[in-house]
Write a protein that holds these residues in place. Sequence first.
Motif, PDB file in Angstrom:
ATOM      1  N   ARG A 166      40.919  51.596  41.427  1.00 21.98           N
ATOM      2  CA  ARG A 166      39.760  50.405  41.403  1.00 21.98           C
ATOM      3  C   ARG A 166      39.088  50.822  42.722  1.00 21.98           C
ATOM      4  O   ARG A 166      37.963  49.937  42.990  1.00 21.98           O
ATOM      5  CB  ARG A 166      40.205  49.132  41.375  1.00 21.98           C
ATOM      6  CG  ARG A 166      40.607  48.658  39.954  1.00 21.98           C
ATOM      7  CD  ARG A 166      40.658  47.087  39.668  1.00 21.98           C
ATOM      8  NE  ARG A 166      41.810  46.551  40.086  1.00 21.98           N
ATOM      9  CZ  ARG A 166      41.980  45.223  40.887  1.00 21.98           C
ATOM     10  NH1 ARG A 166      40.913  44.453  40.895  1.00 21.98           N
ATOM     11  NH2 ARG A 166      43.084  44.881  40.998  1.00 21.98           N
TER      12      ARG A 166
ATOM     13  N   GLY B 143      36.925  44.231  42.792  1.00 22.54           N
ATOM     14  CA  GLY B 143      37.397  42.884  42.847  1.00 22.54           C
ATOM     15  C   GLY B 143      38.083  42.472  43.980  1.00 22.54           C
ATOM     16  O   GLY B 143      38.933  41.472  43.978  1.00 22.54           O
ATOM     17  N   TYR B 144      38.167  43.265  45.128  1.00 23.51           N
ATOM     18  CA  TYR B 144      38.787  42.746  46.195  1.00 23.51           C
ATOM     19  C   TYR B 144      38.331  41.413  46.770  1.00 23.51           C
ATOM     20  O   TYR B 144      38.981  40.512  47.175  1.00 23.51           O
ATOM     21  CB  TYR B 144      38.693  43.590  47.253  1.00 23.51           C
ATOM     22  CG  TYR B 144      39.131  43.456  48.834  1.00 23.51           C
ATOM     23  CD1 TYR B 144      40.404  43.926  49.016  1.00 23.51           C
ATOM     24  CD2 TYR B 144      38.310  42.785  49.723  1.00 23.51           C
ATOM     25  CE1 TYR B 144      40.967  43.566  50.419  1.00 23.51           C
ATOM     26  CE2 TYR B 144      38.906  42.425  50.988  1.00 23.51           C
ATOM     27  CZ  TYR B 144      40.209  42.842  51.411  1.00 23.51           C
ATOM     28  OH  TYR B 144      40.782  42.578  52.529  1.00 23.51           O
ATOM     29  N   ASP B 145      37.053  41.273  46.744  1.00 29.76           N
ATOM     30  CA  ASP B 145      36.123  39.959  47.311  1.00 29.76           C
ATOM     31  C   ASP B 145      36.890  38.884  46.678  1.00 29.76           C
ATOM     32  O   ASP B 145      37.258  37.826  47.060  1.00 29.76           O
ATOM     33  CB  ASP B 145      34.957  40.064  47.009  1.00 29.76           C
ATOM     34  CG  ASP B 145      34.120  40.957  48.191  1.00 29.76           C
ATOM     35  OD1 ASP B 145      34.743  41.539  48.925  1.00 29.76           O
ATOM     36  OD2 ASP B 145      32.934  41.430  47.798  1.00 29.76           O
ATOM     37  N   GLU B 146      37.030  39.051  45.240  1.00 30.27           N
ATOM     38  CA  GLU B 146      37.566  37.721  44.558  1.00 30.27           C
ATOM     39  C   GLU B 146      38.972  37.589  44.776  1.00 30.27           C
ATOM     40  O   GLU B 146      39.176  36.222  45.059  1.00 30.27           O
ATOM     41  CB  GLU B 146      37.261  37.855  43.345  1.00 30.27           C
ATOM     42  CG  GLU B 146      35.576  37.821  42.579  1.00 30.27           C
ATOM     43  CD  GLU B 146      34.868  39.289  43.179  1.00 30.27           C
ATOM     44  OE1 GLU B 146      35.490  40.353  43.443  1.00 30.27           O
ATOM     45  OE2 GLU B 146      33.801  39.157  43.152  1.00 30.27           O
ATOM     46  N   GLU B 147      39.713  38.505  44.859  1.00 26.31           N
ATOM     47  CA  GLU B 147      41.107  38.569  44.727  1.00 26.31           C
ATOM     48  C   GLU B 147      41.826  38.408  46.310  1.00 26.31           C
ATOM     49  O   GLU B 147      42.791  37.589  46.337  1.00 26.31           O
ATOM     50  CB  GLU B 147      41.779  39.705  44.271  1.00 26.31           C
ATOM     51  CG  GLU B 147      41.500  40.025  42.720  1.00 26.31           C
ATOM     52  CD  GLU B 147      41.834  41.509  42.244  1.00 26.31           C
ATOM     53  OE1 GLU B 147      42.742  42.436  43.278  1.00 26.31           O
ATOM     54  OE2 GLU B 147      41.219  42.067  41.445  1.00 26.31           O
ATOM     55  N   VAL B 148      41.034  38.758  47.177  1.00 27.98           N
ATOM     56  CA  VAL B 148      41.783  38.563  48.581  1.00 27.98           C
ATOM     57  C   VAL B 148      40.507  38.091  49.379  1.00 27.98           C
ATOM     58  O   VAL B 148      40.788  37.322  50.301  1.00 27.98           O
ATOM     59  CB  VAL B 148      42.043  40.045  49.164  1.00 27.98           C
ATOM     60  CG1 VAL B 148      42.480  40.072  50.515  1.00 27.98           C
ATOM     61  CG2 VAL B 148      42.918  40.769  48.427  1.00 27.98           C
TER      62      VAL B 148
ATOM     63  N   ASN C 124      45.870  49.063  44.532  1.00 28.40           N
ATOM     64  CA  ASN C 124      44.937  49.126  43.383  1.00 28.40           C
ATOM     65  C   ASN C 124      43.890  50.541  43.552  1.00 28.40           C
ATOM     66  O   ASN C 124      42.720  50.451  43.407  1.00 28.40           O
ATOM     67  CB  ASN C 124      44.030  47.878  43.317  1.00 28.40           C
ATOM     68  CG  ASN C 124      44.752  46.580  43.127  1.00 28.40           C
ATOM     69  OD1 ASN C 124      45.590  46.557  42.398  1.00 28.40           O
ATOM     70  ND2 ASN C 124      44.779  45.816  44.022  1.00 28.40           N
TER      71      ASN C 124
ATOM     72  N   TRP D 143      38.829  47.386  47.233  1.00 29.26           N
ATOM     73  CA  TRP D 143      38.849  48.064  45.791  1.00 29.26           C
ATOM     74  C   TRP D 143      37.635  47.065  45.044  1.00 29.26           C
ATOM     75  O   TRP D 143      37.477  46.032  45.380  1.00 29.26           O
ATOM     76  CB  TRP D 143      40.267  48.038  45.318  1.00 29.26           C
ATOM     77  CG  TRP D 143      41.030  46.643  45.176  1.00 29.26           C
ATOM     78  CD1 TRP D 143      40.759  45.685  44.328  1.00 29.26           C
ATOM     79  CD2 TRP D 143      41.716  46.376  46.083  1.00 29.26           C
ATOM     80  NE1 TRP D 143      41.703  44.703  44.795  1.00 29.26           N
ATOM     81  CE2 TRP D 143      42.060  45.012  45.833  1.00 29.26           C
ATOM     82  CE3 TRP D 143      42.306  46.791  47.334  1.00 29.26           C
ATOM     83  CZ2 TRP D 143      43.210  44.171  46.651  1.00 29.26           C
ATOM     84  CZ3 TRP D 143      43.229  46.038  48.218  1.00 29.26           C
ATOM     85  CH2 TRP D 143      43.611  44.701  47.675  1.00 29.26           C
TER      86      TRP D 143
ATOM     87  N   LYS E  20      37.654  36.297  49.291  1.00 31.62           N
ATOM     88  CA  LYS E  20      37.083  35.017  49.485  1.00 31.62           C
ATOM     89  C   LYS E  20      38.380  33.962  49.630  1.00 31.62           C
ATOM     90  O   LYS E  20      38.059  33.085  50.418  1.00 31.62           O
ATOM     91  CB  LYS E  20      36.608  34.425  48.117  1.00 31.62           C
ATOM     92  CG  LYS E  20      35.159  35.306  47.933  1.00 31.62           C
ATOM     93  CD  LYS E  20      34.492  34.962  46.724  1.00 31.62           C
ATOM     94  CE  LYS E  20      33.110  35.518  46.414  1.00 31.62           C
ATOM     95  NZ  LYS E  20      32.487  35.308  45.041  1.00 31.62           N
ATOM     96  N   PRO E  21      39.521  34.067  49.097  1.00 25.62           N
ATOM     97  CA  PRO E  21      40.626  33.237  49.357  1.00 25.62           C
ATOM     98  C   PRO E  21      40.972  32.977  50.849  1.00 25.62           C
ATOM     99  O   PRO E  21      41.401  32.227  51.269  1.00 25.62           O
ATOM    100  CB  PRO E  21      41.869  33.794  48.591  1.00 25.62           C
ATOM    101  CG  PRO E  21      41.072  34.359  47.438  1.00 25.62           C
ATOM    102  CD  PRO E  21      39.944  35.035  47.895  1.00 25.62           C
TER     103      PRO E  21
END
Length: 403
Positions: free
Chosen positions: A201, A138-143, A198, A136, A145-146
């Motif tokens: 999104r 924002g997935y890269d930042e939320e899931v 999500n 979705w 990359k971490p």
Amino acid sequence: MTAPRNTHIAMFSIAAHGHVNPSIEVIRELVARGYRVTYAIPPQFADKVAEAGAEPKVWHSTLPTDDDPDAWGTELIDHLEPFLTDALQALPQLVDLYEGDEPDLVLYDITAYPARVLAHRWNVPIVQFSPNLVAWEGYDEEVGKPMFEPLKQTPRGKAFYETFDHWIRSNGLDITVEDFMGRPDRCLVLIPKALQPNADRVDESRYAFVGACQGDRSAQGEWQRPAGAEKVLLVSLGSTFTKQPAFYRSCVEAFGGLPGWHVVLQVGKFIDVTELGEIPANIEVHPWVPQLAILREADAFITHAGAGGSQEGLATATPMVAVPQAVDQFGNADMLQALGVARHVPMEEATAGTLREAVLAVAGDPEVARRLQEIRADMAGEGGTARAADLVEAVAGVVARQP
């Protein structure tokens, strides 16, 4: 729509039930509409593909199979490396298989990395089939990359990304590893939108939710509720991560002799029924069962929360207890619980008492029943197999109209 004359569609997947089964009804429908469909698949699934009317293009894989689930390891990199290793050795096989028989359109499962390279080489459009959740905004930042940034700092992680990047670029694609794995040109999402985190999104110009693509399962066998069974419980951990004798013994303890309940316990191919001790009269034990047929009769479902089982539980409005085993199943279990249709019980907490309490709670809750009926109605409007085939045809039609 009538299939454009001589249009050839090629599908690519791996030898795993969770990746072949979601696509097979769409393939069957495309064949029925007059398309020539080839399906590149390892030999274990060639007969299943042929039964759907497609021509198997058999290649040999190095991936662990359902017969050896422990070979997948336990760390993130253990789950990533095998797909890349397999893709590197599969690509030359697939090039040879399609030499002189190149398709007009490529369809591919999310695990079939060579398909994207081949579509680029052949200069034909490509459509991904996703049997589980998609990214979705924002997935890269939320899931992403971490999860992946720490991996890139390890020797195995660095080697994986360097090898993958070199393979992509040596085949003429100008795309990052992350985008190659996670951003398809266009994608049909073969799960109900209700299971997508999500969902509001998700970029629906790229991803189209078509829901469960379930066909006629009568060939798998039927199942009837035994006389006198007031309630029916199905227990299944799917087809891969089933080597769980202690869990099955807990189920026998939890539901054996429970008044009014009949239990169908699927234990997979790794379990000898003698490992489970004495089996009470109200429990039947099998290595495999016709799951959808039983769910149509069931009052509760203990599931590993794989994408297939989760959507079958929703499609049949069956209250669930989710005991996830691996990969996306943990997220699915959380989604089912958040939807109000299931109880998420971690494996380490799956005692006889906990399982019995959870099943009786969800099966007897009118709010769970109400939510399931709402979701089933929403799923019916997503279109399933027919809409998926329509969307593939729309791409095939564009191809056919090109000079």
